[in-house]
Motif scaffolding. Structure first.
Motif, short mmCIF file in Angstrom:
data_model
loop_
_atom_site.label_atom_id
_atom_site.label_comp_id
_atom_site.label_asym_id
_atom_site.label_seq_id
_atom_site.Cartn_x
_atom_site.Cartn_y
_atom_site.Cartn_z
N GLY A 1 0.80 -1.22 0.00
CA GLY A 1 0.00 0.00 0.00
C GLY A 1 0.84 1.27 0.00
N ASN A 2 2.11 1.15 0.29
CA ASN A 2 3.00 2.31 0.33
C ASN A 2 3.86 2.33 -0.94
OD1 ASN A 2 4.77 4.35 0.92
ND2 ASN A 2 5.43 3.53 2.90
N PRO A 3 3.59 3.22 -1.89
CA PRO A 3 4.37 3.23 -3.14
C PRO A 3 5.82 3.67 -2.94
CG PRO A 3 2.84 5.06 -3.10
CD PRO A 3 2.55 4.24 -1.89
N ASP A 4 6.14 4.29 -1.80
CA ASP A 4 7.50 4.75 -1.53
C ASP A 4 8.31 3.74 -0.72
OD1 ASP A 4 6.96 7.14 -2.84
OD2 ASP A 4 6.14 8.05 -1.01
N MET A 5 7.74 2.57 -0.45
CA MET A 5 8.42 1.56 0.37
C MET A 5 9.65 1.02 -0.36
SD MET A 5 8.47 -0.12 3.27
CE MET A 5 6.87 0.10 3.99
N VAL A 6 10.77 0.98 0.37
CA VAL A 6 12.02 0.44 -0.15
C VAL A 6 12.40 -0.75 0.73
CG1 VAL A 6 14.46 0.89 -0.62
CG2 VAL A 6 12.77 2.69 -0.99
N VAL A 7 12.67 -1.89 0.09
CA VAL A 7 13.06 -3.09 0.83
C VAL A 7 14.59 -3.15 0.83
CG1 VAL A 7 12.91 -5.59 0.94
CG2 VAL A 7 10.95 -4.26 0.14
N LEU A 8 15.17 -3.21 2.00
CA LEU A 8 16.62 -3.29 2.15
C LEU A 8 16.98 -4.71 2.55
CD1 LEU A 8 17.05 0.01 4.20
CD2 LEU A 8 17.36 -0.31 1.74
N VAL A 9 17.70 -5.41 1.70
CA VAL A 9 18.08 -6.80 1.95
C VAL A 9 19.51 -6.82 2.48
CG1 VAL A 9 18.35 -9.09 0.94
CG2 VAL A 9 16.57 -7.57 0.09
N LYS A 10 19.67 -7.42 3.66
CA LYS A 10 20.98 -7.48 4.31
C LYS A 10 21.28 -8.93 4.65
CE LYS A 10 19.95 -3.05 6.41
NZ LYS A 10 19.83 -2.28 7.65
N ALA A 11 22.51 -9.34 4.46
CA ALA A 11 22.91 -10.71 4.76
C ALA A 11 24.05 -10.72 5.76
CB ALA A 11 23.33 -11.42 3.48
N THR A 12 23.95 -11.61 6.74
CA THR A 12 25.04 -11.75 7.70
C THR A 12 26.15 -12.58 7.06
OG1 THR A 12 24.09 -13.76 8.65
CG2 THR A 12 23.45 -11.66 9.66
N LYS B 1 11.00 -10.60 -6.70
CA LYS B 1 10.55 -10.63 -8.09
C LYS B 1 9.12 -11.18 -8.19
CE LYS B 1 11.62 -10.55 -12.54
NZ LYS B 1 11.88 -9.33 -13.26
N ILE B 2 8.81 -12.22 -7.43
CA ILE B 2 7.48 -12.82 -7.46
C ILE B 2 6.42 -11.83 -6.98
CG2 ILE B 2 6.03 -14.58 -6.35
CD1 ILE B 2 8.52 -16.42 -6.41
N THR B 3 6.74 -11.08 -5.94
CA THR B 3 5.77 -10.12 -5.39
C THR B 3 5.77 -8.79 -6.13
OG1 THR B 3 7.38 -9.40 -3.76
CG2 THR B 3 5.84 -11.14 -3.08
N ASP B 4 6.57 -8.70 -7.17
CA ASP B 4 6.64 -7.50 -8.02
C ASP B 4 7.02 -6.27 -7.21
OD1 ASP B 4 6.54 -6.31 -10.52
OD2 ASP B 4 4.49 -5.61 -10.23
N THR B 5 8.00 -6.44 -6.34
CA THR B 5 8.52 -5.32 -5.55
C THR B 5 9.48 -4.53 -6.44
OG1 THR B 5 8.36 -6.64 -3.55
CG2 THR B 5 9.75 -4.68 -3.45
N ARG B 6 9.19 -3.26 -6.63
CA ARG B 6 9.96 -2.43 -7.57
C ARG B 6 11.20 -1.81 -6.94
NH1 ARG B 6 8.38 -3.69 -12.54
NH2 ARG B 6 6.13 -3.71 -12.71
N LYS B 7 11.11 -1.41 -5.68
CA LYS B 7 12.23 -0.70 -5.04
C LYS B 7 12.85 -1.59 -3.97
CE LYS B 7 10.09 3.83 -5.58
NZ LYS B 7 9.59 5.01 -4.86
N TYR B 8 14.07 -2.04 -4.24
CA TYR B 8 14.80 -2.81 -3.25
C TYR B 8 16.29 -2.58 -3.46
CZ TYR B 8 15.25 -6.25 -7.01
OH TYR B 8 15.48 -6.87 -8.21
N ALA B 9 17.06 -2.85 -2.44
CA ALA B 9 18.50 -2.65 -2.50
C ALA B 9 19.21 -3.71 -1.67
CB ALA B 9 18.87 -1.26 -1.99
N LEU B 10 20.37 -4.11 -2.13
CA LEU B 10 21.23 -5.00 -1.36
C LEU B 10 22.16 -4.10 -0.55
CD1 LEU B 10 22.16 -7.57 -4.12
CD2 LEU B 10 20.38 -7.76 -2.41
#
Length: 167
Positions: free
Chosen positions: A117-128, A144-153
């Motif tokens: 519901g938040n078009p400005d949401m950014v998913v930050l993926v972090k790995a230990t 990719k499956i959930t069609d998330t447009r904004k994400y970063a490693l």
């Protein structure tokens, strides 16, 4: 070559039985044809191609764009296939939740109304350091499956490590 025995014409009154002759079938041409067809189909078949995901990474000299805490979802990949997530930043005192990489785990979090519901949401993926590369690939697949447009490693910071240690 194949040889077929010919029948002898016998008269009605003459009841001679025909001698049974052996039948010999030469399989050499059939084997040649089969090997030629097999070679042809092996050479003309397209094999399965690797599926790749294109990730556009920013340059090191690019501008640092800050993301507000209300628009940040952090996914932390840990050892033994554990996945933790929280909203905001570690300094804000977020609630650290545990899930997994299944369809009922992180996918449901990404499909949640708070995220979608938040078009400005950014998913930050972090790995230990102890997480597996397979988990990172699975997390990217879920994005990719959930069609998330904004994400970063993103690299795991000391604040994230302290939050994981405090759990």
């Amino acid at each position: 070559m194949a040889q077929v025995p010919e029948k002898q014409n016998t008269a009605k009154g003459n009841k001679k039985r025909a001698r049974s002759k052996g039948f010999h079938l030469d399989m050499t041409p059939m084997v040649d044809l089969a090997s030629l067809l097999m070679t042809f189909f092996m050479l003309t078949t397209t094999f399965a191609r690797f599926q790749t995901m294109e990730i556009n990474m920013p340059t090191a000299q690019g501008p640092d764009t800050p993301v507000p805490g209300k628009n940040a979802l952090n996914i932390v990949l840990d050892e033994e296939d554990k996945v933790y997530y929280y909203f905001g930043y570690p300094g804000d005192g977020p609630e650290l939740r545990e899930t997994d990489l299944s369809a009922t785990g992180i996918r449901q979090v990404l499909l949640n109304e708070e995220v979608k519901g938040n078009p400005d949401m950014v998913v930050l993926v972090k790995a230990t350091a102890s997480s597996r590369f397979k988990n990172l690939v699975d997390a990217l697949d879920e994005l990719k499956i959930t069609d998330t447009r904004k994400y970063a490693l993103v690299e795991l910071r000391e604040e994230d490590k302290a939050l994981l240690a405090a759990r």
